[in-house]
Design a protein around this motif. Sequence first.
Motif, short mmCIF file in Angstrom:
data_model
loop_
_atom_site.label_atom_id
_atom_site.label_comp_id
_atom_site.label_asym_id
_atom_site.label_seq_id
_atom_site.Cartn_x
_atom_site.Cartn_y
_atom_site.Cartn_z
N GLU A 108 -42.34 37.79 -13.26
CA GLU A 108 -42.37 39.25 -13.33
C GLU A 108 -43.58 39.73 -14.12
OE1 GLU A 108 -39.72 43.15 -14.70
OE2 GLU A 108 -38.92 41.13 -15.02
N ILE A 109 -43.88 39.03 -15.21
CA ILE A 109 -45.06 39.38 -16.01
C ILE A 109 -46.31 39.28 -15.15
CG2 ILE A 109 -46.53 38.58 -17.90
CD1 ILE A 109 -43.92 37.80 -19.38
N LEU A 110 -46.45 38.18 -14.40
CA LEU A 110 -47.62 38.01 -13.54
C LEU A 110 -47.72 39.13 -12.49
CD1 LEU A 110 -47.68 34.16 -12.77
CD2 LEU A 110 -49.10 35.42 -14.40
N SER A 111 -46.59 39.55 -11.97
CA SER A 111 -46.58 40.56 -10.90
C SER A 111 -47.04 41.93 -11.38
CB SER A 111 -45.19 40.67 -10.29
OG SER A 111 -44.29 41.35 -11.16
N LYS A 112 -47.09 42.12 -12.70
CA LYS A 112 -47.50 43.41 -13.28
C LYS A 112 -48.85 43.32 -13.98
CE LYS A 112 -42.65 44.70 -14.17
NZ LYS A 112 -42.56 45.72 -13.12
N ALA A 113 -49.57 42.20 -13.77
CA ALA A 113 -50.80 41.95 -14.53
C ALA A 113 -52.04 42.50 -13.82
CB ALA A 113 -50.96 40.45 -14.78
N TYR A 114 -52.80 43.32 -14.54
CA TYR A 114 -54.01 43.93 -13.98
C TYR A 114 -55.21 43.65 -14.87
CZ TYR A 114 -51.16 46.83 -10.82
OH TYR A 114 -50.30 47.27 -9.85
N THR A 115 -56.32 43.35 -14.24
CA THR A 115 -57.61 43.42 -14.93
C THR A 115 -58.08 44.87 -14.83
OG1 THR A 115 -58.91 43.01 -12.93
CG2 THR A 115 -58.17 41.07 -14.19
N PRO A 116 -59.09 45.28 -15.60
CA PRO A 116 -59.61 46.64 -15.42
C PRO A 116 -60.07 46.90 -13.99
CG PRO A 116 -60.39 45.74 -17.49
CD PRO A 116 -59.68 44.61 -16.78
N GLY A 117 -60.61 45.87 -13.33
CA GLY A 117 -61.07 46.02 -11.96
C GLY A 117 -59.96 46.25 -10.96
N THR A 118 -58.91 45.42 -11.04
CA THR A 118 -57.79 45.59 -10.09
C THR A 118 -57.00 46.85 -10.39
OG1 THR A 118 -56.40 44.13 -11.47
CG2 THR A 118 -57.58 43.12 -9.63
N GLN A 119 -56.97 47.24 -11.65
CA GLN A 119 -56.32 48.51 -12.01
C GLN A 119 -57.01 49.68 -11.33
OE1 GLN A 119 -56.47 49.39 -16.25
NE2 GLN A 119 -56.43 51.58 -15.80
#
Length: 217
Positions: A108-119
């Motif tokens: 679940e943590i991985l599924s919510k993880a963003y870099t500034p670029g993907t955000q």
Amino acid sequence: MMAASASTIKEWKTEKYVDQKQKNWPNIGKHILAQYDEDSVVVYQAFCPEIADYATTNQRFGGPKFSFTRMSWIKTNFLWMMYRCGWASKPNQEHVLAIWIKRDGFDEILSKAYTPGTQKQANVSKDDVLVRLQWDPDHTPDGTKEQRRAIQLGLKGEILKKYATEYILKIEDITPFVLSKRPLLTEKKMQHLNVAQERVYPVQDDRTAELIGVDKI
């Protein structure tokens, strides 16, 4: 009850560094190296004595020194943790904790993880990002930079509370092990060095794999 039961069966495993490097670890790319089984994943954090003592005593995070309002960073890769904390030598990082969390919680943590670029690509506001992802250069035991990238995950808000109080199965202070290995961090002695047993963690969900940019073997 869950933490007490899990703590009786979860054991932190180690293996020779040189054997793992040669046989199990990719030389390049973005990979999640971790110690895991069918229902848990080990992550690492380094803290001051007060936070570490509370965590190991209560088998959860909290107490007067731990902040739920600041981002808290977890690492799956033992050697990346060692590089960041200087093998438990840096101020407020003198105690290294191995933390077993539920595998579905980690996913679940991985599924919510963003870099500034993907955000930016996903048009997600900074306030809505609960997990910050960084792919940083991995390092050898003596601190030499590797071509392979290691994952680091910063947690805040609701996901931090879940991690700190719901996902945890066991917390163990592995500082004595860490300190005992400091004399082996030279090139000549590294062949005798044991570190955490780790292998590449499989990200099963295609959307998550694409979001975090993990490489396939």
